[in-house]
Design a protein around this motif. Structure first.
Motif, mmCIF file in Angstrom:
data_model
loop_
_atom_site.group_PDB
_atom_site.id
_atom_site.type_symbol
_atom_site.label_atom_id
_atom_site.label_comp_id
_atom_site.label_asym_id
_atom_site.label_seq_id
_atom_site.Cartn_x
_atom_site.Cartn_y
_atom_site.Cartn_z
ATOM 1 N N PHE A 1 12.823 6.474 7.922
ATOM 2 C CA PHE A 1 11.536 5.879 7.544
ATOM 3 C C PHE A 1 11.695 4.989 6.323
ATOM 4 N N ASP A 2 12.420 5.482 5.309
ATOM 5 C CA ASP A 2 12.610 4.713 4.072
ATOM 6 C C ASP A 2 13.305 3.381 4.345
ATOM 7 N N ILE A 3 14.292 3.369 5.235
ATOM 8 C CA ILE A 3 14.993 2.121 5.573
ATOM 9 C C ILE A 3 14.017 1.133 6.203
ATOM 10 N N LEU A 4 13.236 1.595 7.177
ATOM 11 C CA LEU A 4 12.265 0.711 7.834
ATOM 12 C C LEU A 4 11.231 0.201 6.831
ATOM 13 N N TYR A 5 10.722 1.110 6.022
ATOM 14 C CA TYR A 5 9.713 0.765 5.014
ATOM 15 C C TYR A 5 10.258 -0.280 4.036
ATOM 16 N N ASN A 6 11.490 -0.073 3.582
ATOM 17 C CA ASN A 6 12.100 -1.000 2.631
ATOM 18 C C ASN A 6 12.372 -2.367 3.254
ATOM 19 N N GLU A 7 12.735 -2.400 4.526
ATOM 20 C CA GLU A 7 12.941 -3.691 5.205
ATOM 21 C C GLU A 7 11.632 -4.477 5.256
ATOM 22 N N LEU A 8 10.540 -3.787 5.566
ATOM 23 C CA LEU A 8 9.238 -4.469 5.597
ATOM 24 C C LEU A 8 8.856 -4.947 4.204
ATOM 25 N N ASN A 9 9.044 -4.095 3.205
ATOM 26 C CA ASN A 9 8.688 -4.435 1.832
ATOM 27 C C ASN A 9 9.519 -5.612 1.317
ATOM 28 N N THR A 10 10.799 -5.643 1.647
ATOM 29 C CA THR A 10 11.668 -6.737 1.210
ATOM 30 C C THR A 10 11.278 -8.038 1.898
ATOM 31 N N TYR A 11 10.970 -7.959 3.181
ATOM 32 C CA TYR A 11 10.589 -9.157 3.935
ATOM 33 C C TYR A 11 9.264 -9.732 3.437
ATOM 34 N N ASN A 12 8.257 -8.858 3.297
ATOM 35 C CA ASN A 12 6.936 -9.294 2.847
ATOM 36 C C ASN A 12 6.207 -8.075 2.283
ATOM 37 N N PRO A 13 6.071 -7.974 0.954
ATOM 38 C CA PRO A 13 5.441 -6.798 0.335
ATOM 39 C C PRO A 13 4.012 -6.530 0.824
ATOM 40 N N GLU A 14 3.341 -7.528 1.366
ATOM 41 C CA GLU A 14 1.984 -7.315 1.891
ATOM 42 C C GLU A 14 1.988 -6.415 3.126
#
Length: 186
Positions: free
Chosen positions: A109-122
């Motif tokens: 979950f953390d990996i997926l969450y961090n990928e989304l956050n890095t791509y676009n924090p919104e």
């Protein structure tokens, strides 16, 4: 006067399925909708988003998008990451799908969450649900252990355990999604 214009089409759906390749996203879409996505036991079977309409109670429905699998490094473009991640921007609710055979559910979950956050924090400001998929491979003892682990790791985040193959947990999942879409989460 001439000008060059680039138009970019992004999928618009109520719910976007987010997960690694082979997390069961296409299988869930096929189980909940009349969509017929390609389903196979190899990574990146889904290369473009698939949409389906999920029927719900009292003749209501919502649109679900099967987004191609995201891998670690997708936010930097790895594995066509930018092409896949852009479709997540237009979804109201994100359904993080983590297969039951994953070694460390929280880390996945953390990996997926961090990928989304890095791509676009919104993207992380959206409502989301965590679903442990492929639970048909678990016996009752393991299901109880995973339920405890999900409660401990995700606490206030809506979470559930599902199996698209044996149809378990799908109605509670649809209830969770519909509540989030209508801002009625308890």
């Amino acid at each position: 006067q001439e000008s060059n214009v680039t138009l970019e089409l992004k999928v618009l759906a109520d719910v976007g399925l987010v997960g690694f390749p082979n997390a069961g996203k296409s299988t869930l879409l096929a189980a909940l909708t009349a969509a017929k996505p390609k389903i196979a036991d190899y990574e990146f079977t889904t290369l473009k988003p698939n949409l389906g309409i999920v029927p719900y109670r009292d003749f209501q429905s919502f649109v679900m998008a099967d987004i191609p699998g995201i891998i670690e490094g997708a936010s930097q473009g790895k594995g066509l990451g930018h092409y896949f991640l852009r479709h997540i921007e237009r979804n109201s609710v994100l359904l993080f799908m983590i297969p039951a055979d994953t070694q460390d559910v929280k880390k996945a979950f953390d990996i997926l969450y961090n990928e989304l956050n890095t791509y676009n924090p919104e993207l992380i400001d959206k409502d989301f649900i965590v679903a442990l998929s492929k639970c048909d491979v678990l016996d009752d003892e393991l299901k109880a252990e995973y339920a405890d682990e999900m409660k401990k790791n995700f606490g206030e985040i809506p979470h559930c355990m599902i199996s698209a193959i044996d149809q378990s947990g799908l109605l509670p999942l649809k209830d969770l999604i519909f509540k989030l879409l209508n801002n009625n989460v308890n």
